[in-house]
Design an enzyme around this catalytic site. Structure first.
Site, PDB file in Angstrom:
ATOM      1  N   LYS A 132       0.955  -1.330   0.056  1.00  0.00           N
ATOM      2  CA  LYS A 132       0.038  -0.046  -0.023  1.00  0.00           C
ATOM      3  C   LYS A 132       0.895   1.292   0.014  1.00  0.00           C
ATOM      4  O   LYS A 132       0.621   2.178  -0.810  1.00  0.00           O
ATOM      5  CB  LYS A 132      -0.952   0.003   1.077  1.00  0.00           C
ATOM      6  CG  LYS A 132      -1.843   1.078   1.331  1.00  0.00           C
ATOM      7  CD  LYS A 132      -2.406   1.622   2.477  1.00  0.00           C
ATOM      8  CE  LYS A 132      -1.741   2.121   3.528  1.00  0.00           C
ATOM      9  NZ  LYS A 132      -2.252   2.742   4.568  1.00  0.00           N
ATOM     10  N   ASP A 150      -6.622   0.980   1.194  1.00  0.00           N
ATOM     11  CA  ASP A 150      -6.430   1.151   2.389  1.00  0.00           C
ATOM     12  C   ASP A 150      -8.014   0.735   2.968  1.00  0.00           C
ATOM     13  O   ASP A 150      -8.912   0.283   2.043  1.00  0.00           O
ATOM     14  CB  ASP A 150      -6.357   2.690   2.709  1.00  0.00           C
ATOM     15  CG  ASP A 150      -7.253   3.634   2.589  1.00  0.00           C
ATOM     16  OD1 ASP A 150      -8.324   3.063   1.791  1.00  0.00           O
ATOM     17  OD2 ASP A 150      -7.741   4.539   3.010  1.00  0.00           O
TER      18      ASP A 150
END
Length: 235
Positions: A132, A150
């Site tokens: 991420k 997320d």
């Protein structure tokens, strides 16, 4: 009679619905940006690492003082774990994050000439940097059309039917497959902001959602009732 339009691969929405969804996001916010405050690729990388399991707001409160002392990898290494910890105590998991920030800074100095690398493999080799974080840095700092997953994007993608999946990687793979190319660079910004301010975790504000007619979520959350106007007391 013509058959119903086929769903996009891995999505509960059709290609036309997905295109319309992102056309509306673009019309509403043509130039979305991360809400993390940063100056360059290094300070962005640090801010994203600090934002894990924390809010952007809490990170933005802490980083000005940190970056005033250490806005380069060399300065961060010189500041040390205790110095970094002292500046980020208001952020969750600050001790472990301070350790990672100093370690990744040291690796940048020793292996990358103090520069943030622009490849996924090299980014993910840095302490505290996962997929991420790498995707955010590649997108924001280097202009790549990566999609960082997320909790907001994971929720919105599943709830709307855009890219249902049981893992962040599955959601990312589906988004990369179904989101039209022209929208990919801004895709994760739109979805994060939508999840943060409209499609909230506990009570999505469907009554003001610009894609509520496309979203498959049911039942839609109704608008809150406005209190009835008070009548004057009898004389």
């Amino acid at each position: 009679m013509p058959g119903r339009a086929r769903k996009a691969p891995g999505s509960k929405l059709t290609e036309a619905e997905i295109g319309e969804m992102f056309a509306r996001f673009e019309a509403h916010d043509p130039h979305p940006k991360t809400e993390l405050e940063y100056r360059d690729p290094f300070t962005l990388l640090v801010a994203v690492v600090l934002s894990a399991q924390a809010t952007d707001t809490s990170v933005n409160r802490a980083t000005p003082a940190l970056f005033a002392l250490a806005d380069t990898p060399a300065k961060m290494v010189a500041l040390g774990e205790q110095g970094v910890s002292d500046k980020i105590k208001t952020i969750g998991l600050y001790r472990n994050k301070a350790k990672n920030v100093v370690a990744l800074s040291n690796k940048l100095v020793e292996e990358h000439g103090g520069e943030v690398p622009c490849s996924r493999e090299e980014l993910e080799s840095l302490p505290g940097v996962g997929r991420k974080t790498a995707n955010v840095v590649l997108n924001v700092a280097f202009g790549e059309a990566t999609i960082a997953i997320d909790t907001h994007i994971f929720r919105v993608s599943n709830r709307t039917g855009l890219a249902p999946g049981k893992t962040p990687l599955k959601v990312e793979e589906t988004l990369n497959r179904v989101v039209p190319e022209r929208y990919k660079h801004n895709c994760h910004h739109w979805l994060i902001l939508h999840g943060r301010y409209v499609c909230k975790a506990r009570k999505p504000e469907c009554w003001r959602c610009i894609v509520n007619d496309i979203c498959v979520f049911k039942p839609k959350t109704p608008a809150p009732k406005t209190p009835a106007p008070k009548t004057p007391a009898s004389a």
